[in-house]
Design a protein around this motif. Structure first.
Motif, mmCIF file in Angstrom:
data_model
loop_
_atom_site.group_PDB
_atom_site.id
_atom_site.type_symbol
_atom_site.label_atom_id
_atom_site.label_comp_id
_atom_site.label_asym_id
_atom_site.label_seq_id
_atom_site.Cartn_x
_atom_site.Cartn_y
_atom_site.Cartn_z
ATOM 1 N N GLU A 108 1.974 6.298 -7.054
ATOM 2 C CA GLU A 108 1.373 6.197 -8.386
ATOM 3 C C GLU A 108 -0.128 5.948 -8.372
ATOM 4 O OE1 GLU A 108 2.932 6.892 -11.089
ATOM 5 O OE2 GLU A 108 4.902 7.102 -10.149
ATOM 6 N N ARG A 109 -0.686 5.493 -7.280
ATOM 7 C CA ARG A 109 -2.091 5.100 -7.283
ATOM 8 C C ARG A 109 -2.988 6.331 -7.363
ATOM 9 N NH1 ARG A 109 -4.385 2.274 -2.133
ATOM 10 N NH2 ARG A 109 -6.343 3.050 -3.013
ATOM 11 N N ASP A 163 -10.419 5.713 -6.250
ATOM 12 C CA ASP A 163 -10.734 4.798 -7.353
ATOM 13 C C ASP A 163 -12.247 4.611 -7.429
ATOM 14 O OD1 ASP A 163 -10.971 2.853 -9.243
ATOM 15 O OD2 ASP A 163 -9.871 1.304 -8.148
ATOM 16 N N ALA A 168 2.693 1.817 -3.252
ATOM 17 C CA ALA A 168 1.825 2.207 -4.363
ATOM 18 C C ALA A 168 1.344 3.653 -4.268
ATOM 19 C CB ALA A 168 0.618 1.274 -4.424
ATOM 20 N N TYR A 196 0.833 -1.205 0.000
ATOM 21 C CA TYR A 196 0.000 0.000 0.000
ATOM 22 C C TYR A 196 0.867 1.254 0.000
ATOM 23 C CZ TYR A 196 -3.451 3.484 1.361
ATOM 24 O OH TYR A 196 -4.245 4.608 1.401
ATOM 25 N N ARG A 223 -7.820 10.816 -10.079
ATOM 26 C CA ARG A 223 -6.374 10.747 -10.305
ATOM 27 C C ARG A 223 -5.630 11.711 -9.398
ATOM 28 N NH1 ARG A 223 -6.116 11.684 -16.616
ATOM 29 N NH2 ARG A 223 -8.164 12.644 -16.155
#
Length: 478
Positions: A31-32, A36, A28, A25, A432
């Motif tokens: 970039e995550r 979402d 990431a 987690y 994003r």
């Protein structure tokens, strides 16, 4: 499921589950997406009726981690520019896990000598970090709202003294309304603190010289003169939330000293301007204040919930927040007493540990470097906005917030507010990057704040690119 006491041997395994999920987690986060949308349906797995029979530790932790890592807002990541939200440095995260592991009650020295000593050290380090003189004290609290509450609670006790009253014992009944003066930058959390203290959220008399909220010093002095020597409280705002602007703290300190007023500085994030010679002038005069409120979970980059109040006369904390006697509890002057008697919370976790860990790990210079990198990123963002023909910057950028709007040439003003609200909604839905809208000088705008230790030029550039993309899309939509 059996009595949880019989399940105690699985504790280490449950912690191992969290550790196993934490690594991917955290890795990431760079970039995550911040959010979402496709994962939103997973939230249904949290609900349902209260279980009659438990599923057991392993299954419960698995479920929580699976849903949480998929649906949690990545507010600790580098692309979260909404509100003013810091991330969590590696040392601070480990310190917070340690606080949960040790599960100390930081009410008093007698309940945890360890937590009491760490908090004492941390308060001293925070005083040094911001260049305050020896003798200042304070309290660690859950947020800047509670820091404002603690500070203004001390101001209320001081104000009562000036009227010959004991507000701690007798309350506010029979007293005139406390005069509270500020410019238009006064934050809702200060109003909420005054509301909780019994003064009313509309107690603040705003003296502003324009629709942005810049303070009217002449107007404040006129009000002080009209009080004819009666005590007043001035609120200076170090870091306004829409554009990062500052009240002139030094000038307000001068007025406070001239008219015998209490000066409180709300420096939720702007107080950290003191860390860099490039921005320290913005908080010149904070050492002349009587109280200061700030958040550690903003620019210090420690986990929520972490705020602090710094008080020039720390003895007022015990007077304002000491509890009525209880046979089993230490009093404010008892050697076994402690910080639970210096602020609004009695039951308190050891929130000093992540602050201690991050200050120990990176020191003054590490945190100064972080602040200065964010100053550079804010200027880079301002340049990107200035170069984009369809974007318009609305204010200077003294610190880490850039206030701007979508405003292409030829679009009527009456259409711009609707369009910018649509862009703000699209940003949240897209996920994003994350940033919401505000109203600045009567105009709907975006106000990204850069305070996350992970944020880079690439994250800022992505933010601008996404805004431009969504601006074009929302304009094209009927």
């Amino acid at each position: 499921m059996a009595d949880p006491l019989l399940d105690r041997d699985i504790a280490a395994a449950a912690l191992a589950q969290v550790c196993a999920a934490a690594g991917p987690y955290v890795e990431a986060l760079a970039e995550r997406p911040v959010h979402d949308p496709a994962a939103a349906g997973s939230l249904a797995g949290i609900g349902g009726p209260l279980p009659e029979e438990g599923t057991g530790t392993t299954a419960a932790v698995d479920r929580l981690l699976a849903i949480g890592t998929a649906t949690a807002t990545a507010s600790s990541g580098p692309r979260f520019f909404h509100f003013v939200t810091g991330g969590t440095t590696p040392a601070a995260l480990a310190g917070d896990w340690t606080a949960a592991l040790l599960d100390q009650n930081a009410f008093a020295r007698v309940s945890s000598p360890f937590a009491h000593e760490v908090e004492t050290v941390v308060l001293g380090w925070l005083r040094e970090l911001f260049g305050l003189p020896a003798g200042w004290g304070g309290a660690l609290v859950g947020s800047a709202t509670f820091a404002n509450f603690t500070s203004l609670g001390c101001a209320t006790q001081w104000w009562g003294e000036r009227h010959g009253a004991d507000t701690v014992r007798d309350g506010l009944s029979g007293l005139p309304r406390m005069a509270v003066l500020s410019g238009g930058y006064v934050h809702a959390s200060a109003r909420k603190a005054l509301q909780m203290l019994g003064h009313g959220r509309d107690a603040v008399q705003v003296c502003a010289r324009d629709d942005v909220g810049r303070v009217d010093l002449v107007g404040i002095e006129r009000r002080l003169i009209a009080l004819d020597g009666a005590p007043a409280v001035l609120i200076a705002n170090a870091g306004e939330v829409n554009a990062g602007d500052f009240d002139p703290v030094d000038a307000l300190a001068e007025l406070a000293e001239r008219y015998g007023a209490w000066l409180h500085v709300d420096g939720a994030f702007g107080l950290f301007a003191a860390l860099s010679p490039r921005s320290a002038h913005l908080v010149r005069g904070i050492d002349r204040a009587h109280s200061i409120a700030a958040d550690a979970h903003k620019w210090l980059n420690v986990p929520y919930e972490s705020g602090f109040a710094l008080i020039r006369e720390p003895g007022r904390l015990g007077t304002a927040f000491g509890m009525p006697g209880a046979a089993y509890l230490p009093g404010p002057r008892d050697p076994g007493g402690g910080y639970g008697l210096h602020g609004p919370e009695s039951s308190r976790r050891a929130r000093s540990l992540p602050i201690w860990a991050t200050l120990t790990a990176y020191g003054r210079q590490g945190h100064r470097a972080m602040v200065e990198r964010h100053l550079d990123l804010a200027q880079h963002l301002a340049r990107r906005i200035d170069e984009a023909p369809e974007l318009q910057r609305l204010a200077d950028v003294p610190l880490c917030i850039v206030c701007f709007r979508v405003a292409p040439p030829g679009v009527p003003d009456e259409d711009l507010d609707r369009w910018n609200r649509a862009v703000g909604e699209a940003l949240i839905a897209d996920g994003r990057v994350f940033c919401g809208t505000t109203v600045y000088g009567g105009r709907v705008a975006l106000r990204p704040a850069i305070v996350n230790w992970r944020s880079t030029v690439a994250d800022v550039d992505l933010f601008v690119d996404v805004v431009r993309e969504l601006a074009a899309r929302t304009r094209a939509e009927p």
